[in-house]
Design an enzyme around this catalytic site. Structure first.
Site, PDB file in Angstrom:
ATOM      1  CG  ASN A 161      -0.418  -0.131   2.502  1.00 51.37           C
ATOM      2  OD1 ASN A 161       0.724  -0.559   2.647  1.00 51.37           O
ATOM      3  ND2 ASN A 161      -1.178   0.236   3.512  1.00 51.37           N
ATOM      4  CD  GLU A 260       4.588  -0.092  12.863  1.00 51.20           C
ATOM      5  OE1 GLU A 260       3.368   0.071  13.071  1.00 51.20           O
ATOM      6  OE2 GLU A 260       5.480   0.476  13.502  1.00 51.20           O
TER       7      GLU A 260
END
Ligand code: ADP
Length: 489
Positions: A161, A260
């Site tokens: 992304n 993350e």
């Protein structure tokens, strides 16, 4: 944007594996296709690393580690600084490359290049600030010497992304700290990482410090490296689901990990908010990166007095967005990354509507080539709808009213995730009180964007472990060594 310019930009990228400073084909010559999600067409093909290639990359990283750890911090910092300059000098081409493989509008891709480059500038400055300590023990007799040393060879795994920034915020601190790396970019968007590796070579990064292995066999290539025992650190950005698998694998070698993972960000709007500012920020928090961000606002909770007005204003803004191929200069919303991603978002919206949710605008995929989805606003979404509990990763804003502060906080915290929460209020006491009560690693206080290379980014609960960026970002790549010294004088 001319087709010639698009092909020319793709053609400049080395589309092979980077191992020990050389661009190589994959063992057996395997390649995979990289698709433009706005057309569904193949842009180019890239070498597809095998487990043997992965092992060769780790060998190279291990071999380069001692020499790299001994390189002067200033030299490491200057390599990062040169790479920062090169990224900015090539911002337009790199943005186009990213838009082609990932879909985000060019303006956002340019923004990501600047954001990505800023991690290099920040960590160039941190490379020369790695310090230690000297202390007198409480008993007054012995002395403590504390030093910080590079953790060692790192395994880095990044998502599609933010194909450049998720790389630089791992590579930047690793270089600054004196660690070598094996980097595995997402197979949907390997081109940005390959272009970045080429820039780091041009900036003077020695052979073997950064090795890049794009692959369609992520698990088969990375698991042996995690279990190998020579790597010292695993840093992963991606889904919580894959993060859990990697944590289990990392347990076998007690690898240090930074994770993350997913988010499910609540966006709280109290009736005392500046509603104009809240709607502006909602657009950013929801629509940045087409909603495909772990920080994306996933659930809007608005105090009942202003809920209808907020929903109407947001719906108007969402309806006015221009959806189109990211390379078109007036496009504000690009395609989703894949047909699967689009089907997942459509399924979430259908589920919410089936349970009584009301569509104010949008509501489904757009016809034609590419994986476009209409910007969507939903109200009356019940708590049991999948939209309330799952990460949407698309341009869909579900709005639910609340009555008081306790209820708002309870709703915000009713998730296993805890990456970021957004909070809108003009009451200073409430702002601080609610910021303290929110179970999140980050809070956007009257702000729709929190990401900043100089700030610690990361989540609590199942959103992850560790922080990237800020003063603590480099700590993830350093080990602390304590030397005990008896004072004999
Ligand atoms: P997303 O939903 O954003 O695609 P993923 O967690 O599936 O997130 O992927 C993030 C990164 O993790 C990608 O680079 C992907 O190739 C990689 N990945 C996926 N599965 C594994 C695995 N089993 N082992 C190592 N890496 C993986």
């Amino acid at each position: 944007m001319s087709a010639e310019r698009e092909s020319a930009v793709v053609a400049t990228v080395p589309r092979r594996l980077l191992i020990g400073g050389a661009w190589r084909d994959a063992a057996g010559g395997a390649t995979f296709g990289v698709e433009d999600p706005s057309t569904g067409r193949e842009l180019t093909r890239v070498a597809d690393a095998s487990p043997a290639d992965g092992l060769a990359a780790l060998d190279a990283a291990v071999a380069a580690q001692p020499g790299w750890a001994a390189t002067a911090p200033r030299e490491r910092g200057e390599i990062l600084r040169r790479a920062y300059e090169l990224l900015m000098a090539r911002q337009d081409d790199l943005a186009l490359l990213m838009t082609l493989e990932m879909g985000k509008p060019l303006a956002e891709a340019r923004g990501e290049i600047a954001y990505a480059a800023e991690f290099f500038r920040w960590f160039a400055e941190e490379a020369v600030r790695i310090d230690g300590g000297y202390a007198v023990a409480p008993d007054g007799r012995s002395r403590f010497l504390v030093m910080r040393q590079p953790v060692g060879p790192c395994l880095l795994i990044t998502p599609w992304n933010f194909p450049m920034a998720m790389g630089t915020r791992k590579i930047g601190p690793a270089i600054a700290a004196g660690c070598t790396m094996v980097m595995k970019p997402a197979d949907l968007t390997p081109l940005s990482m390959l272009a970045l590796a080429d820039i780091l070579r041009a900036a003077g990064l020695p052979a073997g410090v950064l090795n890049v292995v794009p692959t369609t066999s992520a698990g088969a290539v990375m698991e042996p490296l995690i279990r190998d025992g020579r790597a010292r650190k695993l840093s992963f950005t991606g889904s919580t689901q894959v993060g859990r698998i990697l944590l289990q694998q990392a347990a076998s070698t007690v690898l240090r990990t930074s994770m993350e993972l997913g988010g499910n960000a609540p966006f709280l709007v109290f009736a005392d908010s500046d509603l104009d500012a809240a709607v502006d920020a909602a657009m950013l928090a929801k629509m940045r990166n087409i909603g495909e961000a772990c920080t994306a606002a996933n659930r809007f909770y608005v105090q009942r007095e202003v809920a209808t007005e907020f929903a109407e204003r947001l719906a108007k803004r969402m309806a006015a967005l221009r959806v189109g191929r990211g390379t078109e200069t007036d496009s504000e919303v690009g395609p989703l990354i894949s047909a699967g991603a689009r089907n997942k978002v459509a399924g979430l919206v259908d589920d919410a509507v089936g349970r009584g949710g009301r569509v104010l605008v949008g509501g489904g995929p757009l016809p034609g080539a590419g994986y476009f989805f209409a910007p969507t606003v939903l109200t009356d979404v019940p708590a049991e709808a999948r939209l309330s509990t799952e990460e949407i990763f698309g341009p869909v804003a579900p709005i639910t009213p609340f009555d008081d502060e306790d209820q708002a906080v309870a709703l915000a915290n009713s998730t296993e995730f805890g990456l970021v929460s957004y909070l809108f209020t003009r009451d200073i006491d409430r702002a601080l009180r609610v910021s303290e009560r929110l179970e999140a690693g980050m809070v956007g206080l009257n702000a729709g964007i929190v990401s900043n290379p100089a700030a610690p980014f990361g989540g609590v609960k199942q959103s992850g472990l560790g922080r990237e960026g800020g003063r603590v970002g480099i700590e993830e790549y350093l080990e602390v060594k304590y030397v005990a010294i008896p004072a004999s004088w």
